[in-house]
Write a protein that holds these residues in place. Sequence first.
Motif, PDB file in Angstrom:
ATOM      1  N   PHE A 227      94.242  82.152  27.956  1.00  0.00           N
ATOM      2  CA  PHE A 227      92.950  82.243  28.635  1.00  0.00           C
ATOM      3  C   PHE A 227      91.835  81.785  27.711  1.00  0.00           C
ATOM      4  O   PHE A 227      91.861  82.039  26.506  1.00  0.00           O
ATOM      5  N   ASP A 228      90.843  81.214  28.361  1.00  0.00           N
ATOM      6  CA  ASP A 228      89.580  80.905  27.720  1.00  0.00           C
ATOM      7  C   ASP A 228      88.726  82.186  27.853  1.00  0.00           C
ATOM      8  O   ASP A 228      89.066  83.066  28.652  1.00  0.00           O
ATOM      9  N   LEU A 229      87.646  82.292  27.099  1.00  0.00           N
ATOM     10  CA  LEU A 229      86.868  83.547  27.147  1.00  0.00           C
ATOM     11  C   LEU A 229      85.637  83.434  28.071  1.00  0.00           C
ATOM     12  O   LEU A 229      85.643  83.986  29.188  1.00  0.00           O
TER      13      LEU A 229
ATOM     14  N   ILE B 155      79.531  84.374  32.750  1.00  0.00           N
ATOM     15  CA  ILE B 155      78.492  83.681  31.975  1.00  0.00           C
ATOM     16  C   ILE B 155      77.181  84.472  32.071  1.00  0.00           C
ATOM     17  O   ILE B 155      76.804  84.943  33.140  1.00  0.00           O
ATOM     18  N   VAL B 156      76.515  84.647  30.914  1.00  0.00           N
ATOM     19  CA  VAL B 156      75.206  85.309  30.876  1.00  0.00           C
ATOM     20  C   VAL B 156      74.251  84.449  30.036  1.00  0.00           C
ATOM     21  O   VAL B 156      74.710  83.565  29.309  1.00  0.00           O
ATOM     22  N   ALA B 157      72.953  84.737  30.134  1.00  0.00           N
ATOM     23  CA  ALA B 157      71.968  83.876  29.465  1.00  0.00           C
ATOM     24  C   ALA B 157      72.063  83.949  27.940  1.00  0.00           C
ATOM     25  O   ALA B 157      71.858  82.958  27.253  1.00  0.00           O
TER      26      ALA B 157
ATOM     27  N   ILE C 283      92.269  81.190  23.737  1.00  0.00           N
ATOM     28  CA  ILE C 283      91.819  79.969  23.064  1.00  0.00           C
ATOM     29  C   ILE C 283      90.373  79.746  23.500  1.00  0.00           C
ATOM     30  O   ILE C 283      90.101  79.376  24.634  1.00  0.00           O
ATOM     31  N   THR C 284      89.458  80.026  22.587  1.00  0.00           N
ATOM     32  CA  THR C 284      88.036  80.049  22.945  1.00  0.00           C
ATOM     33  C   THR C 284      87.217  79.055  22.123  1.00  0.00           C
ATOM     34  O   THR C 284      87.629  78.664  21.021  1.00  0.00           O
ATOM     35  N   GLY C 285      86.050  78.734  22.638  1.00  0.00           N
ATOM     36  CA  GLY C 285      85.136  77.898  21.885  1.00  0.00           C
ATOM     37  C   GLY C 285      84.369  78.697  20.845  1.00  0.00           C
ATOM     38  O   GLY C 285      83.753  78.143  19.940  1.00  0.00           O
ATOM     39  N   ARG C 286      84.381  80.007  20.980  1.00  0.00           N
ATOM     40  CA  ARG C 286      83.660  80.868  20.021  1.00  0.00           C
ATOM     41  C   ARG C 286      84.342  80.889  18.671  1.00  0.00           C
ATOM     42  O   ARG C 286      85.536  80.588  18.559  1.00  0.00           O
TER      43      ARG C 286
ATOM     44  N   ILE D 203      70.765  76.779  17.993  1.00  0.00           N
ATOM     45  CA  ILE D 203      71.935  76.174  17.338  1.00  0.00           C
ATOM     46  C   ILE D 203      72.864  77.276  16.878  1.00  0.00           C
ATOM     47  O   ILE D 203      72.504  78.098  16.031  1.00  0.00           O
ATOM     48  N   GLU D 204      74.059  77.317  17.482  1.00  0.00           N
ATOM     49  CA  GLU D 204      75.053  78.329  17.104  1.00  0.00           C
ATOM     50  C   GLU D 204      75.986  77.677  16.084  1.00  0.00           C
ATOM     51  O   GLU D 204      76.756  76.774  16.423  1.00  0.00           O
ATOM     52  N   ASN D 205      75.880  78.150  14.837  1.00  0.00           N
ATOM     53  CA  ASN D 205      76.756  77.617  13.780  1.00  0.00           C
ATOM     54  C   ASN D 205      78.026  78.458  13.753  1.00  0.00           C
ATOM     55  O   ASN D 205      78.011  79.607  13.321  1.00  0.00           O
TER      56      ASN D 205
ATOM     57  N   TYR E 200      70.969  75.024  25.294  1.00  0.00           N
ATOM     58  CA  TYR E 200      69.621  74.756  25.822  1.00  0.00           C
ATOM     59  C   TYR E 200      69.395  75.445  27.167  1.00  0.00           C
ATOM     60  O   TYR E 200      68.489  75.083  27.910  1.00  0.00           O
ATOM     61  N   ARG E 201      70.179  76.457  27.481  1.00  0.00           N
ATOM     62  CA  ARG E 201      70.062  77.198  28.751  1.00  0.00           C
ATOM     63  C   ARG E 201      68.653  77.755  28.955  1.00  0.00           C
ATOM     64  O   ARG E 201      68.147  77.810  30.061  1.00  0.00           O
ATOM     65  N   ASN E 202      68.015  78.172  27.844  1.00  0.00           N
ATOM     66  CA  ASN E 202      66.718  78.825  27.979  1.00  0.00           C
ATOM     67  C   ASN E 202      65.534  77.879  27.762  1.00  0.00           C
ATOM     68  O   ASN E 202      64.394  78.328  27.635  1.00  0.00           O
TER      69      ASN E 202
ATOM     70  N   GLY F  83      79.016  71.161  27.635  1.00  0.00           N
ATOM     71  CA  GLY F  83      79.519  72.348  28.344  1.00  0.00           C
ATOM     72  C   GLY F  83      78.437  72.909  29.232  1.00  0.00           C
ATOM     73  O   GLY F  83      77.551  72.167  29.694  1.00  0.00           O
ATOM     74  N   LYS F  84      78.475  74.212  29.456  1.00  0.00           N
ATOM     75  CA  LYS F  84      77.516  74.855  30.349  1.00  0.00           C
ATOM     76  C   LYS F  84      76.195  75.078  29.598  1.00  0.00           C
ATOM     77  O   LYS F  84      76.076  76.019  28.810  1.00  0.00           O
ATOM     78  N   TYR F  85      75.222  74.188  29.814  1.00  0.00           N
ATOM     79  CA  TYR F  85      73.936  74.216  29.088  1.00  0.00           C
ATOM     80  C   TYR F  85      74.165  74.233  27.579  1.00  0.00           C
ATOM     81  O   TYR F  85      73.466  74.916  26.839  1.00  0.00           O
TER      82      TYR F  85
ATOM     83  N   HIS G 213      92.295  70.251  19.350  1.00  0.00           N
ATOM     84  CA  HIS G 213      91.576  70.730  20.538  1.00  0.00           C
ATOM     85  C   HIS G 213      92.418  71.786  21.252  1.00  0.00           C
ATOM     86  O   HIS G 213      93.516  72.144  20.808  1.00  0.00           O
ATOM     87  N   LYS G 214      91.889  72.298  22.374  1.00  0.00           N
ATOM     88  CA  LYS G 214      92.562  73.401  23.056  1.00  0.00           C
ATOM     89  C   LYS G 214      93.981  73.026  23.527  1.00  0.00           C
ATOM     90  O   LYS G 214      94.878  73.855  23.529  1.00  0.00           O
ATOM     91  N   GLY G 215      94.138  71.744  23.903  1.00  0.00           N
ATOM     92  CA  GLY G 215      95.460  71.299  24.363  1.00  0.00           C
ATOM     93  C   GLY G 215      96.472  71.325  23.231  1.00  0.00           C
ATOM     94  O   GLY G 215      97.615  71.787  23.394  1.00  0.00           O
TER      95      GLY G 215
HETATM   96  O1  LIG Z   1      85.743  78.275  25.322  1.00  0.00           O
HETATM   97  P1  LIG Z   1      84.939  79.449  25.783  1.00  0.00           P
HETATM   98  O2  LIG Z   1      85.530  80.754  25.409  1.00  0.00           O
HETATM   99  O3  LIG Z   1      84.605  79.364  27.257  1.00  0.00           O
HETATM  100  O4  LIG Z   1      83.546  79.331  25.012  1.00  0.00           O
HETATM  101  C1  LIG Z   1      82.627  78.285  25.372  1.00  0.00           C
HETATM  102  C2  LIG Z   1      81.265  78.594  24.789  1.00  0.00           C
HETATM  103  O5  LIG Z   1      80.885  79.876  25.300  1.00  0.00           O
HETATM  104  C3  LIG Z   1      79.620  80.391  24.886  1.00  0.00           C
HETATM  105  O6  LIG Z   1      78.588  79.666  25.524  1.00  0.00           O
HETATM  106  C4  LIG Z   1      78.648  79.731  26.949  1.00  0.00           C
HETATM  107  O7  LIG Z   1      78.596  81.110  27.379  1.00  0.00           O
HETATM  108  C5  LIG Z   1      77.345  81.803  27.068  1.00  0.00           C
HETATM  109  C6  LIG Z   1      77.506  83.262  27.476  1.00  0.00           C
HETATM  110  O8  LIG Z   1      77.909  83.388  28.805  1.00  0.00           O
HETATM  111  C7  LIG Z   1      76.202  81.092  27.796  1.00  0.00           C
HETATM  112  O9  LIG Z   1      74.955  81.737  27.509  1.00  0.00           O
HETATM  113  C8  LIG Z   1      76.142  79.617  27.358  1.00  0.00           C
HETATM  114  O10 LIG Z   1      75.173  78.916  28.104  1.00  0.00           O
HETATM  115  C9  LIG Z   1      77.525  78.950  27.599  1.00  0.00           C
HETATM  116  O11 LIG Z   1      77.511  77.613  27.120  1.00  0.00           O
HETATM  117  C10 LIG Z   1      79.515  80.413  23.379  1.00  0.00           C
HETATM  118  O12 LIG Z   1      78.208  80.745  22.980  1.00  0.00           O
HETATM  119  C11 LIG Z   1      79.949  79.074  22.750  1.00  0.00           C
HETATM  120  O13 LIG Z   1      80.050  79.262  21.338  1.00  0.00           O
HETATM  121  C12 LIG Z   1      81.320  78.676  23.271  1.00  0.00           C
HETATM  122  O14 LIG Z   1      81.664  77.404  22.734  1.00  0.00           O
END
Ligand SMILES: O=P(O)(O)OC[C@H]1O[C@H](O[C@H]2O[C@H](CO)[C@@H](O)[C@H](O)[C@H]2O)[C@H](O)[C@@H](O)[C@@H]1O
Length: 257
Positions: A25-27, A34-36, A63-66, A126-128, A137-139, A166-168, A179-181
């Motif tokens: 699963f992805d997170l 998803i939250v702001a 397997i997450t992007g975090r 910028i999330e390092n 850039y969601r906000n 990705g999402k904003y 990569h995830k694959g």
């Molecule tokens: O691969 P994932 O586990 O889905 O992680 C992808 C990114 O998720 C986070 O950003 C996304 O979710 C945030 C919280 O819901 C949302 O505010 C943001 O707009 C989304 O892009 C996380 O911050 C990233 O590090 C991950 O890469």
Amino acid sequence: MTYLFSYAGRTILRRFVDRATLFAFDLDGTLAPIVADPDRIQVPQGVQERLIRLNLLAPVVIITGRALADARKHLGFTPCYLVGNHGAEGLPGREQQEEEFCRQCSEWLEQLKILMPHASGCGIFIENKGATLSLHYRNASDPNAVSRKLVQAISRLKPPPRRIPGKYVENIVPYGAPHKGEALSQLMLQTGCSKALFVGDDATDEDVFSLANDRILGVRVGCEGSSLADCCLFNQREILDVLDEIIQLTLKTKDLV
Ligand SMILES: O=P(O)(O)OC[C@H]1O[C@H](O[C@H]2O[C@H](CO)[C@@H](O)[C@H](O)[C@H]2O)[C@H](O)[C@@H](O)[C@@H]1O
């Protein structure tokens, strides 16, 4: 994509799951809504409880992007394997490469400070994450304009990164990073599972969906838009039903019901 809870989707799932299946699963957007503010995600308690139960029956991997430390903080359970940074962090045997990815990202961070000196004033965060960077850039007051500026700045980075929108968010990933694959394929070998079911919602999850491996069943959260996933869910809340369904199917394959 076939809706997973249609008659056809349920049939695909029932025929797919067996005792050699790994569950991945992805997170964000999959296990947690998803939250702001990225810091405020919550994996619902019901989801955590089911993941703990499933993990006792079959290997569960996340397997997450975090970054790993961040993901651990939010997950609320310990999976069989946890891989972070879209595959670039935590894969067994890749530790030395990770150091190189972190060094590369620090360099890009310095370049970005020069290319976008007013980033935070424009609503960019910028999330390092060490091995990769996420430029959120969601906000921003005008997300489309900010997104264009980001793409322009990223195109000037040296050496050029792999850019995954990705999402904003624009994700910046060193070329050559797994990569995830690749992460999922390695974990299948590592766990001795010949099959994997993977649920994800975002562009980086397409690295799994595009593997074109009939031993991997890709499920995407969201049926709209294009994706190479096999099946889809209408929304993130359905993850609870997915977990219930695969727990039942796994119990059956083990003759426990
Ligand atoms: O691969 P994932 O586990 O889905 O992680 C992808 C990114 O998720 C986070 O950003 C996304 O979710 C945030 C919280 O819901 C949302 O505010 C943001 O707009 C989304 O892009 C996380 O911050 C990233 O590090 C991950 O890469």
